[in-house]
Design a protein around this motif. Sequence first.
Motif, PDB file in Angstrom:
ATOM      1  N   ARG A 240       0.693  -1.207   0.014  1.00  0.00           N
ATOM      2  CA  ARG A 240      -0.045  -0.032   0.224  1.00  0.00           C
ATOM      3  C   ARG A 240       0.739   1.030   0.175  1.00  0.00           C
ATOM      4  O   ARG A 240       0.369   2.196  -0.301  1.00  0.00           O
TER       5      ARG A 240
ATOM      6  N   VAL B 295      -6.592   4.836 -11.804  1.00  0.00           N
ATOM      7  CA  VAL B 295      -6.831   3.395 -10.981  1.00  0.00           C
ATOM      8  C   VAL B 295      -5.671   3.415 -12.190  1.00  0.00           C
ATOM      9  O   VAL B 295      -3.765   2.792 -11.437  1.00  0.00           O
TER      10      VAL B 295
ATOM     11  N   ARG C 295      -6.246  -3.052  -8.058  1.00  0.00           N
ATOM     12  CA  ARG C 295      -8.116  -2.732  -7.868  1.00  0.00           C
ATOM     13  C   ARG C 295      -8.128  -3.414  -6.205  1.00  0.00           C
ATOM     14  O   ARG C 295      -9.056  -3.339  -5.468  1.00  0.00           O
TER      15      ARG C 295
ATOM     16  N   TYR D  24      -6.058  -3.074  -3.598  1.00  0.00           N
ATOM     17  CA  TYR D  24      -5.441  -2.314  -2.762  1.00  0.00           C
ATOM     18  C   TYR D  24      -7.409  -1.212  -2.267  1.00  0.00           C
ATOM     19  O   TYR D  24      -7.140  -0.678  -1.473  1.00  0.00           O
ATOM     20  N   PHE D  25      -6.668  -0.865  -3.491  1.00  0.00           N
ATOM     21  CA  PHE D  25      -7.845   0.995  -3.375  1.00  0.00           C
ATOM     22  C   PHE D  25      -8.627   0.473  -4.974  1.00  0.00           C
ATOM     23  O   PHE D  25      -8.403   0.270  -6.282  1.00  0.00           O
ATOM     24  N   ASP D  26     -10.113   0.474  -4.394  1.00  0.00           N
ATOM     25  CA  ASP D  26     -11.527   1.000  -5.440  1.00  0.00           C
ATOM     26  C   ASP D  26     -12.057   1.729  -5.936  1.00  0.00           C
ATOM     27  O   ASP D  26     -12.598   1.632  -7.122  1.00  0.00           O
ATOM     28  N   SER D  27     -11.239   2.514  -5.874  1.00  0.00           N
ATOM     29  CA  SER D  27     -11.790   4.245  -6.401  1.00  0.00           C
ATOM     30  C   SER D  27     -10.034   4.659  -6.713  1.00  0.00           C
ATOM     31  O   SER D  27      -9.671   4.566  -6.032  1.00  0.00           O
ATOM     32  N   GLN D  28     -10.141   5.171  -7.130  1.00  0.00           N
ATOM     33  CA  GLN D  28      -9.002   7.266  -7.738  1.00  0.00           C
ATOM     34  C   GLN D  28      -9.774   7.582  -6.006  1.00  0.00           C
ATOM     35  O   GLN D  28      -8.502   7.873  -5.567  1.00  0.00           O
TER      36      GLN D  28
ATOM     37  N   ALA E  39     -10.236   6.780  -3.362  1.00  0.00           N
ATOM     38  CA  ALA E  39      -9.748   6.296  -2.235  1.00  0.00           C
ATOM     39  C   ALA E  39      -8.109   6.265  -2.139  1.00  0.00           C
ATOM     40  O   ALA E  39      -7.178   5.951  -1.561  1.00  0.00           O
ATOM     41  N   LEU E  40      -7.239   5.710  -3.000  1.00  0.00           N
ATOM     42  CA  LEU E  40      -6.532   6.103  -3.822  1.00  0.00           C
ATOM     43  C   LEU E  40      -5.847   7.636  -3.483  1.00  0.00           C
ATOM     44  O   LEU E  40      -4.997   7.164  -2.618  1.00  0.00           O
TER      45      LEU E  40
ATOM     46  N   PHE F  85      -6.248   7.509   0.681  1.00  0.00           N
ATOM     47  CA  PHE F  85      -4.928   6.926   1.156  1.00  0.00           C
ATOM     48  C   PHE F  85      -3.467   7.977   1.402  1.00  0.00           C
ATOM     49  O   PHE F  85      -2.386   8.020   2.061  1.00  0.00           O
ATOM     50  N   SER F  86      -2.939   8.503   0.067  1.00  0.00           N
ATOM     51  CA  SER F  86      -1.513   8.787  -0.521  1.00  0.00           C
ATOM     52  C   SER F  86      -2.171  10.991   0.558  1.00  0.00           C
ATOM     53  O   SER F  86      -1.336  11.265   0.828  1.00  0.00           O
TER      54      SER F  86
END
Lengths: 197, 197
Positions: B11, B32, B47, B49-53, B55-56, B59-60
């Motif tokens: 991650r 993604v 996907r 790890y992250f199912d959408s932009q 969510a990504l 997290f960042s």
Amino acid sequence: MPKIVNHEERREQLAEAVWRIIRREGLEGVSVRSVAEEAGMSLGSLRHYFDSQSALLAFSMQLVAERIKKRIQSLPQDGDPRENIEALIGQIVPLDEDRLAESQIWIAFSTFALTEPELRPLSREIHDSLRDVFRNIFETLAQSQLLKPGLDTELEAKRFHALVDGLLVHGVIASEVVLAEEIAGIVARHLDSLLVP
Amino acid sequence: MPKIVNHEERREQLAEAVWRIIRREGLEGVSVRSVAEEAGMSLGSLRHYFDSQSALLAFSMQLVAERIKKRIQSLPQDGDPRENIEALIGQIVPLDEDRLAESQIWIAFSTFALTEPELRPLSREIHDSLRDVFRNIFETLAQSQLLKPGLDTELEAKRFHALVDGLLVHGVIASEVVLAEEIAGIVARHLDSLLVP
């Protein structure tokens, strides 16, 4: 009889369309296509005015800057110097819906310009012209002997500029809690700390 | 023998890939697909790890916030209170390339969150937790009787917070001219105006 189209008026209509899209979808929603649709214009006609997305965005940002400049220039200059400054700052920070929209556009444009080399000169120009506004404030205050003694006017111009842009950012990203009165109160407190009583 | 993959490590690798893209292309470059490519991973694995932009990106941004928090927590607390504050502020403002990148990500994320309802709670949470950092600074200063008399600590916390975020924005949008020493000088001047000599 052919319709007479005022070129400048049409450009402003297009810029208004860009603003509506930015407020609704963010800058990422702005494209030559979406703006044509929003303005009810054909893609071909739009390209006659702006040949790229960058050109369109630059023009919209320039219009925001011009609006603010016009409002500042039309402020009365004969009142109390401190009230003049508060009125001037009030044209920049998001104290109402219109100025909140302008602030959102400025932030979105500045962010977009970080990765669009074409837009960086305009972004810097806007930053620098606001810096000059703050320099003028402190030169005028120093000439009127209203500044507390021993202040470095260049440093104070930069500090006030950063504070005002920070308030602008807070007004935008926390608009439900950072209220207009709070912004005005912080500006007033800052001026208290700088001016002779 | 199957490769053992540390989930958390993976991650973080993905978040690092997001940061590289943001610095290079801005948030609009993050998808993604582009992150999977940057991290040398398949779309399907990503996907996982992250199912959408969104969510990504969330997290960042969280990782940036955690990095800053960790740096603040690891600062020595036994020195001069004023030096402690300057060291703390130094972890937030763009004084070097790493912190400039963090600032860019914060600004880009905050702007993106304006039009992404999913990201707004995190954007507000980050704003509010920094606001708390500034409240703590002023509570500590008041307890140590280091503040000049008669100051409204809540107002001062908000003013300092706005100043620091304004410096951060200036450091990012005018990074060629708003230099690290200048930012440090303005923070020092602000503290001079607040603290007893």
